[in-house]
Write an enzyme that holds these catalytic residues in place. Structure first.
Site, PDB file in Angstrom:
ATOM      1  N   GLN A  42     -62.122  44.607 -44.212  1.00 36.48           N
ATOM      2  CA  GLN A  42     -60.916  43.760 -44.233  1.00 36.48           C
ATOM      3  C   GLN A  42     -60.581  43.155 -42.870  1.00 36.48           C
ATOM      4  O   GLN A  42     -60.025  42.064 -42.789  1.00 36.48           O
ATOM      5  CB  GLN A  42     -59.737  44.614 -44.744  1.00 36.48           C
ATOM      6  N   ASP A  58     -61.063  59.161 -38.507  1.00 37.48           N
ATOM      7  CA  ASP A  58     -61.692  59.558 -39.769  1.00 37.48           C
ATOM      8  C   ASP A  58     -62.632  58.475 -40.294  1.00 37.48           C
ATOM      9  O   ASP A  58     -62.295  57.287 -40.282  1.00 37.48           O
ATOM     10  CB  ASP A  58     -60.585  59.825 -40.803  1.00 37.48           C
ATOM     11  N   TYR A  90     -67.775  54.290 -46.405  1.00 35.87           N
ATOM     12  CA  TYR A  90     -66.835  53.232 -46.016  1.00 35.87           C
ATOM     13  C   TYR A  90     -67.600  51.984 -45.577  1.00 35.87           C
ATOM     14  O   TYR A  90     -68.370  52.022 -44.616  1.00 35.87           O
ATOM     15  CB  TYR A  90     -65.904  53.706 -44.889  1.00 35.87           C
ATOM     16  N   GLN A 105     -59.456  67.377 -47.595  1.00 33.39           N
ATOM     17  CA  GLN A 105     -58.804  66.082 -47.397  1.00 33.39           C
ATOM     18  C   GLN A 105     -58.302  65.556 -48.742  1.00 33.39           C
ATOM     19  O   GLN A 105     -59.044  64.927 -49.488  1.00 33.39           O
ATOM     20  CB  GLN A 105     -59.774  65.072 -46.753  1.00 33.39           C
ATOM     21  N   SER A 148     -53.986  58.411 -47.585  1.00 31.24           N
ATOM     22  CA  SER A 148     -53.072  57.460 -48.249  1.00 31.24           C
ATOM     23  C   SER A 148     -51.612  57.924 -48.203  1.00 31.24           C
ATOM     24  O   SER A 148     -50.937  57.983 -49.247  1.00 31.24           O
ATOM     25  CB  SER A 148     -53.497  57.164 -49.689  1.00 31.24           C
ATOM     26  N   PRO A 149     -51.102  58.228 -46.999  1.00 31.44           N
ATOM     27  CA  PRO A 149     -49.705  58.675 -46.907  1.00 31.44           C
ATOM     28  C   PRO A 149     -48.709  57.605 -47.357  1.00 31.44           C
ATOM     29  O   PRO A 149     -47.589  57.939 -47.723  1.00 31.44           O
ATOM     30  CB  PRO A 149     -49.546  58.978 -45.407  1.00 31.44           C
ATOM     31  N   GLN A 172     -48.489  47.166 -37.523  1.00 37.68           N
ATOM     32  CA  GLN A 172     -48.286  48.282 -38.464  1.00 37.68           C
ATOM     33  C   GLN A 172     -48.542  49.613 -37.750  1.00 37.68           C
ATOM     34  O   GLN A 172     -47.759  50.552 -37.859  1.00 37.68           O
ATOM     35  CB  GLN A 172     -49.268  48.176 -39.634  1.00 37.68           C
ATOM     36  N   GLU A 194     -45.880  50.577 -35.231  1.00 35.29           N
ATOM     37  CA  GLU A 194     -44.674  51.085 -35.910  1.00 35.29           C
ATOM     38  C   GLU A 194     -44.919  52.509 -36.428  1.00 35.29           C
ATOM     39  O   GLU A 194     -44.131  53.424 -36.175  1.00 35.29           O
ATOM     40  CB  GLU A 194     -44.315  50.166 -37.082  1.00 35.29           C
TER      41      GLU A 194
HETATM   42  P1  NDP Z   1     -52.050  54.335 -46.349  1.00 31.63           P
HETATM   43  O1  NDP Z   1     -51.653  54.796 -47.693  1.00 31.63           O
HETATM   44  O2  NDP Z   1     -51.107  54.602 -45.230  1.00 31.63           O
HETATM   45  O3  NDP Z   1     -52.359  52.773 -46.434  1.00 31.63           O
HETATM   46  C1  NDP Z   1     -52.644  52.041 -45.282  1.00 31.63           C
HETATM   47  C2  NDP Z   1     -52.458  50.569 -45.567  1.00 31.63           C
HETATM   48  O4  NDP Z   1     -51.081  50.291 -45.843  1.00 31.63           O
HETATM   49  C3  NDP Z   1     -52.787  49.725 -44.347  1.00 31.63           C
HETATM   50  O5  NDP Z   1     -54.169  49.469 -44.248  1.00 31.63           O
HETATM   51  C4  NDP Z   1     -51.973  48.483 -44.607  1.00 31.63           C
HETATM   52  O6  NDP Z   1     -52.630  47.725 -45.624  1.00 31.63           O
HETATM   53  C5  NDP Z   1     -50.673  49.089 -45.173  1.00 31.63           C
HETATM   54  N1  NDP Z   1     -49.701  49.469 -44.135  1.00 31.63           N
HETATM   55  C6  NDP Z   1     -49.820  50.479 -43.224  1.00 31.63           C
HETATM   56  N2  NDP Z   1     -48.721  50.549 -42.434  1.00 31.63           N
HETATM   57  C7  NDP Z   1     -47.883  49.587 -42.872  1.00 31.63           C
HETATM   58  C8  NDP Z   1     -46.583  49.188 -42.450  1.00 31.63           C
HETATM   59  N3  NDP Z   1     -45.953  49.801 -41.454  1.00 31.63           N
HETATM   60  N4  NDP Z   1     -46.002  48.150 -43.118  1.00 31.63           N
HETATM   61  C9  NDP Z   1     -46.645  47.533 -44.138  1.00 31.63           C
HETATM   62  N5  NDP Z   1     -47.880  47.859 -44.568  1.00 31.63           N
HETATM   63  C10 NDP Z   1     -48.493  48.895 -43.949  1.00 31.63           C
HETATM   64  O7  NDP Z   1     -53.427  54.999 -45.906  1.00 31.63           O
HETATM   65  P2  NDP Z   1     -54.939  54.722 -46.384  1.00 31.63           P
HETATM   66  O8  NDP Z   1     -55.015  54.569 -47.842  1.00 31.63           O
HETATM   67  O9  NDP Z   1     -55.499  53.653 -45.528  1.00 31.63           O
HETATM   68  O10 NDP Z   1     -55.604  56.106 -46.005  1.00 31.63           O
HETATM   69  C11 NDP Z   1     -55.673  56.510 -44.627  1.00 31.63           C
HETATM   70  C12 NDP Z   1     -57.059  57.036 -44.345  1.00 31.63           C
HETATM   71  O11 NDP Z   1     -57.321  58.163 -45.156  1.00 31.63           O
HETATM   72  C13 NDP Z   1     -58.219  56.089 -44.634  1.00 31.63           C
HETATM   73  O12 NDP Z   1     -58.439  55.134 -43.628  1.00 31.63           O
HETATM   74  C14 NDP Z   1     -59.363  57.058 -44.729  1.00 31.63           C
HETATM   75  O13 NDP Z   1     -59.796  57.446 -43.445  1.00 31.63           O
HETATM   76  C15 NDP Z   1     -58.698  58.237 -45.434  1.00 31.63           C
HETATM   77  N6  NDP Z   1     -58.934  58.190 -46.901  1.00 31.63           N
HETATM   78  C16 NDP Z   1     -59.673  59.198 -47.452  1.00 31.63           C
HETATM   79  C17 NDP Z   1     -59.941  59.224 -48.784  1.00 31.63           C
HETATM   80  C18 NDP Z   1     -60.736  60.351 -49.340  1.00 31.63           C
HETATM   81  O14 NDP Z   1     -61.142  60.275 -50.504  1.00 31.63           O
HETATM   82  N7  NDP Z   1     -61.006  61.378 -48.590  1.00 31.63           N
HETATM   83  C19 NDP Z   1     -59.473  58.165 -49.698  1.00 31.63           C
HETATM   84  C20 NDP Z   1     -58.670  57.163 -49.026  1.00 31.63           C
HETATM   85  C21 NDP Z   1     -58.417  57.203 -47.695  1.00 31.63           C
HETATM   86  P3  NDP Z   1     -52.477  46.143 -45.821  1.00 31.63           P
HETATM   87  O15 NDP Z   1     -51.929  45.559 -44.558  1.00 31.63           O
HETATM   88  O16 NDP Z   1     -53.851  45.682 -46.132  1.00 31.63           O
HETATM   89  O17 NDP Z   1     -51.571  45.994 -46.968  1.00 31.63           O
END
Ligand code: NDP
Length: 327
Positions: free
Chosen positions: A27, A49, A54, A180, A210-211, A292, A295
């Site tokens: 992306q 991570d 990925y 995880q 995915s917090p 992001q 913040e």
């Molecule tokens: P989040 O649920 O926090 O989503 C992150 C996405 O939310 C960003 O890429 C952005 O996406 C959006 N975002 C983040 N901060 C803000 C903000 N302040 N305001 C508005 N939009 C915001 O976490 P991820 O799903 O990315 O998961 C985090 C990490 O966990 C991954 O990178 C990976 O390392 C791990 N992971 C592991 C998995 C597993 O199966 N073990 C599965 C999934 C993730 P955008 O701008 O594109 O909308």
């Protein structure tokens, strides 16, 4: 930055860490990836991570180049990979948790990340076709060879993790240190119910993903600001459908009102809520834009706002707390 032990292990991870799923090698540009890692590192983030799956290996290549370019001391950061999904060529023995793939995937990740060892190595999903015993032995071999320092699981059931621990104990091997799982205000069962015994009896650590439920819990989708986002990406229709379910949107809207009353961005409130759980070793952040991340990295400041009363108000809005058996 606050540092937390990874479960009962001696390793300390920053309470907020940075992940690369969907962003690095996909992306976002490599330049933005570099900026994100620099911002995180300077803020005290020590865990990055990654996974073989990925961007089909590209995410690790991008991260490896960034780490090398910054010349960060190896002792100053923790880097992970995960095995299971394979990279672009997914033929036989190129996915899953067989001894062959676990070991070959580790070698490939070390090359892409340009490091001598992985600090954390995860089984990205359970492999129903490989005996858990085979995977535990393979992980132990890599540990003995110094190619990985800690190993763990991702999205395994408590029963599967317990079996891995049992095998490790039977043969005097090193068992899983961490899991995880997904954890956020909408997805709570593993952390708050299923794994409780693993925390109490075995000191399992967690690096939660995915917090923000892929950005939903930042409130931007309910505010109608969905352009240039993950859920708009090609191929992410499956995620969009589940993330933007009506019931979830309604809860997030109500939560936004609470965040407004507290005068904090909803993203920070949602992240801080994850950090309140003492069984969370680190919250892995994702970001597609530097603003992001900047913040989100100030989340620790809002933790004091999450009083017992506010936590109860959040429960009232979300109604997602798992129901535990009463004794
Ligand atoms: P989040 O649920 O926090 O989503 C992150 C996405 O939310 C960003 O890429 C952005 O996406 C959006 N975002 C983040 N901060 C803000 C903000 N302040 N305001 C508005 N939009 C915001 O976490 P991820 O799903 O990315 O998961 C985090 C990490 O966990 C991954 O990178 C990976 O390392 C791990 N992971 C592991 C998995 C597993 O199966 N073990 C599965 C999934 C993730 P955008 O701008 O594109 O909308």
């Amino acid at each position: 930055m606050e540092y937390r032990r990874l479960g009962k292990s001696g390793l300390q991870l920053s309470a907020l860490s940075l992940g690369s799923w969907l962003t690095f090698g996909n992306q976002i540009s490599d330049k933005v990836a570099d900026e994100l890692m620099g911002i995180a590192y300077d803020a005290g983030v020590n865990f990055f991570d990654n996974a073989e799956g990925y961007a089909e290996g590209k995410s690790e290549e991008v991260m490896g180049k960034i780490i090398k370019a910054h010349q960060w001391e190896r002792e100053s950061y923790v880097v992970s990979s995960k095995v299971f999904f394979g990279t672009e060529n997914k033929g036989p023995n190129r996915t899953g948790l067989s001894r062959k793939h676990v070991i070959e995937a580790c070698h490939a990740a070390l090359k892409r990340l340009q490091v001598d060892y992985l600090d954390l190595y995860f089984c990205h999903r359970p492999d129903k076709n490989t005996p858990i015993e085979e995977t535990v032995w393979a992980m132990n071999t890599l540990l003995q060879q110094g190619k990985i320092l800690y190993w763990g699981t991702s999205e395994w059931s408590a029963a599967e993790i317990l079996e891995a621990i049992r095998v490790a104990r039977q043969y005097h091997l090193v068992g899983p240190t961490m899991e995880q799982p997904q954890y956020n205000l909408l997805e709570r069962n593993k952390l708050e119910n299923e794994y409780l015994l693993l925390f109490k009896e075995y000191g399992l650590g967690t690096t939660i993903w995915s917090p923000l439920a892929s950005g939903l819990l930042s409130g931007k989708y309910t505010a109608g600001d969905a352009k240039d986002t993950r859920l708009d990406m090609k191929g992410m229709e499956w995620l969009k459908e589940s993330a933007l379910a009506e019931e979830k949107l309604a809860k997030v809207k109500k939560l936004q009102t609470l965040a407004d009353e507290l005068n904090v961005p909803l993203a920070k409130l949602s992240l801080a809520w994850c950090l309140k759980n003492p069984n969370v070793s680190t919250v892995i952040l994702g970001a597609s834009k530097t603003e992001q991340l900047k913040e989100n990295l100030t989340t620790l400041n809002v933790l004091p706002l999450l009083t017992d009363e506010v936590m109860e108000e959040i429960e009232g809005v979300m109604e997602t707390k798992p129901i535990l058996p009463q004794f």
